[in-house]
Design a protein around this motif. Structure first.
Motif, mmCIF file in Angstrom:
data_model
loop_
_atom_site.group_PDB
_atom_site.id
_atom_site.type_symbol
_atom_site.label_atom_id
_atom_site.label_comp_id
_atom_site.label_asym_id
_atom_site.label_seq_id
_atom_site.Cartn_x
_atom_site.Cartn_y
_atom_site.Cartn_z
ATOM 1 N N MET A 53 0.971 -1.330 -0.089
ATOM 2 C CA MET A 53 0.063 -0.057 -0.018
ATOM 3 C C MET A 53 0.841 1.079 -0.071
ATOM 4 N N GLU A 54 0.832 2.106 -1.100
ATOM 5 C CA GLU A 54 1.314 3.327 -0.948
ATOM 6 C C GLU A 54 0.436 4.632 -1.006
ATOM 7 N N ALA A 55 0.803 5.622 -0.414
ATOM 8 C CA ALA A 55 0.059 6.901 -0.283
ATOM 9 C C ALA A 55 0.589 7.927 -1.080
ATOM 10 N N VAL A 56 -0.318 8.544 -1.784
ATOM 11 C CA VAL A 56 -0.004 9.593 -2.921
ATOM 12 C C VAL A 56 -0.774 10.798 -2.430
ATOM 13 N N ASP A 57 -0.075 12.007 -2.438
ATOM 14 C CA ASP A 57 -0.710 13.103 -2.103
ATOM 15 C C ASP A 57 -1.435 13.938 -3.408
ATOM 16 N N VAL A 58 -2.659 14.259 -3.035
ATOM 17 C CA VAL A 58 -3.511 14.492 -4.369
ATOM 18 C C VAL A 58 -2.970 15.940 -4.865
ATOM 19 N N GLU A 59 -2.411 16.622 -4.125
ATOM 20 C CA GLU A 59 -2.080 18.141 -4.596
ATOM 21 C C GLU A 59 -0.669 17.763 -5.237
ATOM 22 N N SER A 60 0.176 17.200 -4.857
ATOM 23 C CA SER A 60 1.572 17.348 -5.405
ATOM 24 C C SER A 60 1.913 16.137 -6.338
ATOM 25 N N TRP A 61 0.843 14.989 -6.250
ATOM 26 C CA TRP A 61 1.191 13.861 -6.805
ATOM 27 C C TRP A 61 2.492 13.086 -6.555
ATOM 28 N N ARG A 62 2.764 13.308 -5.460
ATOM 29 C CA ARG A 62 3.936 12.617 -5.112
ATOM 30 C C ARG A 62 3.646 11.524 -3.909
#
Length: 577
Positions: A360-369
């Motif tokens: 499971m990976e988490a991605v920031d919806v603003e920076s897409w990182r």
């Protein structure tokens, strides 16, 4: 086959047993259409042997027909008795896979171990490993990650006969039957029973990273390594003073338990486990001559399991996954690349059928990182439910065991939200949550999209200089390297401390702490530029020019912000150009 091919008859029989077990995998007594064949009785006959049995006449007729066709072996003299060396492992695999995870006590009792010294004369020591293994896997719910459970799988008379250092005790208190048994055989039987229980524990907790199971298996490996340092060579096992297992037997059991340990920690890349496996692979074998092909193959497989899929894959515990693991980890290793006598080496690759993608990976919806996000996972086991916290990226438990996943909002940087993991592809649409902010993760999806809280984002307005950089870093991370670097920046009064307080704050604000290394490298290049001469000076100029050009092109062509601030690169370039 009629001549030379009969040397692989153990492999043929095992392949047939595996095929029969896979066809009826985990069906137990509910197998339809096969009740009149009495498979359980026949398989027990092939596993335990015997001369007088109701199937003897049928098998004799089939054997006579086979001989009449000219297919009699020219190398092996067959008689009317069952050759347990050929049929016992195959029958054990077939019966064990048929009743896998069924908790059938009647069938589990068929995998009985010798209960006296006299009974040891009627079973090969390495067959005890398979009996303990499949008896434990049939009674799936009774397997516990405790040392007590491991000891209970070893017959009582063997536990009394073998001391803590692995030697067989010569005591009048030990039950001595009419037929005296070789102490070396007793030591081997005790060792194989311990190994069978260990591999059953590894399969039961495969892919779970269970700390208790890991500790038990680590202790067993270290204990067997101690036994091996005191054990005799293979040439001394027939001496009257030999009361220990020989080195090849211990080496085989160490490799099997190492594979069991890697099953538990599969995909985790656990450092302690990796250190042990690396030491096993790089041992000094000057006394024993060389490291064998079997040892190299098994330890290499264990290291591969530990870093399965680059840390993104792990093993499941469904019947299909367990069957694939058992087929690939048959506990009798080949002696060379062409040795298929006991087990077809191509079957070693079937472990891939038991692999699951659980990263499971988490991605920031603003920076897409990709970012590190705190999750709270609730797991439901048969012993009860429990919760634990972890940071992404992480290996999730099996989908069937996950009750809920929650993105932690309290004292966290991201908004709190529930995550629902679907149990199967068919349930993705049906399991739509009514709770505001919840999302559903399909089985093959590995990304979780999160949004950072505005109050948790670092901005220039909240940064008041070097005095509070240590407090900011303390709230962001517990990494000792970043905390130490922040302490140096807060205590110093020179240009370095001032510059890198701002750079450190920038790296934390944009979730790119690894960029701090690039900042330091460029600063050190500029700082030592005047002292560099010759080729090194020209190389530093060229490297700085490449960094400047790359960052400018990255911003223009791809519309992406570089990891290192362009203004910092231009300032460094102006000092070396």
């Amino acid at each position: 086959p009629s001549t030379d091919s009969w040397r692989d008859q153990e492999g043929y029989a095992l392949a047939a047993g595996i095929g029969l077990g896979l066809v009826n995998l985990a069906r137990g007594p509910s197998t339809k259409g096969l009740s009149d064949m009495d498979l359980e009785g026949k398989l027990c006959y092939f596993m335990n042997g015997g001369a007088t049995f109701k199937y003897s006449n049928q098998m004799k007729t089939a054997s006579d027909s086979f001989a009449a066709a000219g297919n009699v072996s020219a190398q092996v003299m067959e008689d009317n008795l069952i050759n347990l060396n050929v049929t016992s492992p195959a029958a054990a695999y077939a019966l064990g896979l048929m009743y896998l995870q069924t908790n059938d006590k009647t069938i589990a009792s068929r995998f009985s171990n010798p209960e006296s010294n006299f009974a040891l004369d009627f079973v090969r020591p390495d067959f005890i490993l398979l009996r303990v293994l499949f008896r434990s896997l049939i009674m799936w719910n009774e397997v516990k990650a405790t040392s007590t459970w491991i000891e209970e799988q070893i017959p009582q008379f063997l536990r009394n006969a073998v001391s803590e250092d692995g030697s067989v005790q010569h005591s009048t208190n030990i039950d001595i039957d009419i037929c005296e048994v070789d102490p070396h055989t007793i030591a081997q039987c005790h060792l194989y029973a311990l190994t069978g229980a260990s591999i059953a524990l590894g399969v039961r907790y495969a892919g779970s990273s269970d700390r208790d199971a890991k500790k038990i298996l680590l202790d067993n490996i270290l204990k067997l390594l101690t036994f091996k340092s005191k054990s005799p060579d293979i040439a001394m096992v027939h001496a009257s003073t030999c009361n220990r297992a020989d080195k090849p037997t211990l080496e085989q059991c160490i490799c099997v338990i190492a594979l069991s340990l890697s099953l538990v920690m599969a995909g985790s890349g656990d450092l302690e486990t990796f250190k042990l496996l690396r030491s096993l692979h790089m041992r000094d074998n000057t006394k024993s001559g060389r490291i064998t092909y079997a040892t190299s193959m098994s330890v290499s497989m264990a290291i591969g399991f530990l870093f399965l899929g680059g840390g993104q894959l792990s093993f499941g515990t469904s019947p299909k996954a367990i069957a694939a693991i058992l087929v690939s980890l048959f506990p009798h290793f080949p002696t060379s690349t062409t040795d298929n006598r006991s087990h077809l080496q191509a079957l070693r690759h079937l472990y891939v059928l038991g692999v699951e993608n659980r990263c499971m990976e988490a991605v920031d919806v603003e920076s897409w990182r990709e970012v590190r996000c705190l999750l709270e996972i609730e797991v439901e086991e048969k012993g009860g439910a429990y919760k634990y916290e972890c940071l992404t990226p992480t290996i999730l438990p099996e989908r069937s065991k996950i009750r809920s996943i929650m993105v932690k909002g309290k004292d966290g940087k991201y908004w709190r939200r529930p995550v629902k993991v679907s149990a199967s592809d068919e349930e993705i649409e049906e399991n739509s949550s009514d709770e505001v902010g919840s999302i559903s993760i399909p089985p093959q999806r590995r990304r979780l999209y999160v949004k950072r809280k505005l109050g948790q984002r670092f901005t220039g307005r909240t940064f008041h200089g070097r005095s509070d950089i240590q407090e900011i870093v303390g709230k962001y991370t517990t990494d000792p390297h970043l905390l130490g670097f922040a302490h140096v920046c807060s205590e110093g009064d020179d240009d370095f401390s001032k510059t890198f307080s701002e750079r450190l704050y920038e790296c934390l604000a944009e979730d790119k702490p690894t960029s701090l290394t690039a900042y330091l490298a460029m600063y050190m290049t500029v700082d030592g530029f005047q002292l560099t001469r010759g080729v090194g000076r020209a190389l530093n100029v060229q490297n700085m020019n490449v960094a400047r050009t790359f960052c400018s092109k990255l911003s223009v062509l791809l519309d992406r912000k570089p990891s290192v601030e362009h203004g910092f690169i231009r300032a460094c370039w102006s000092k070396v150009a």
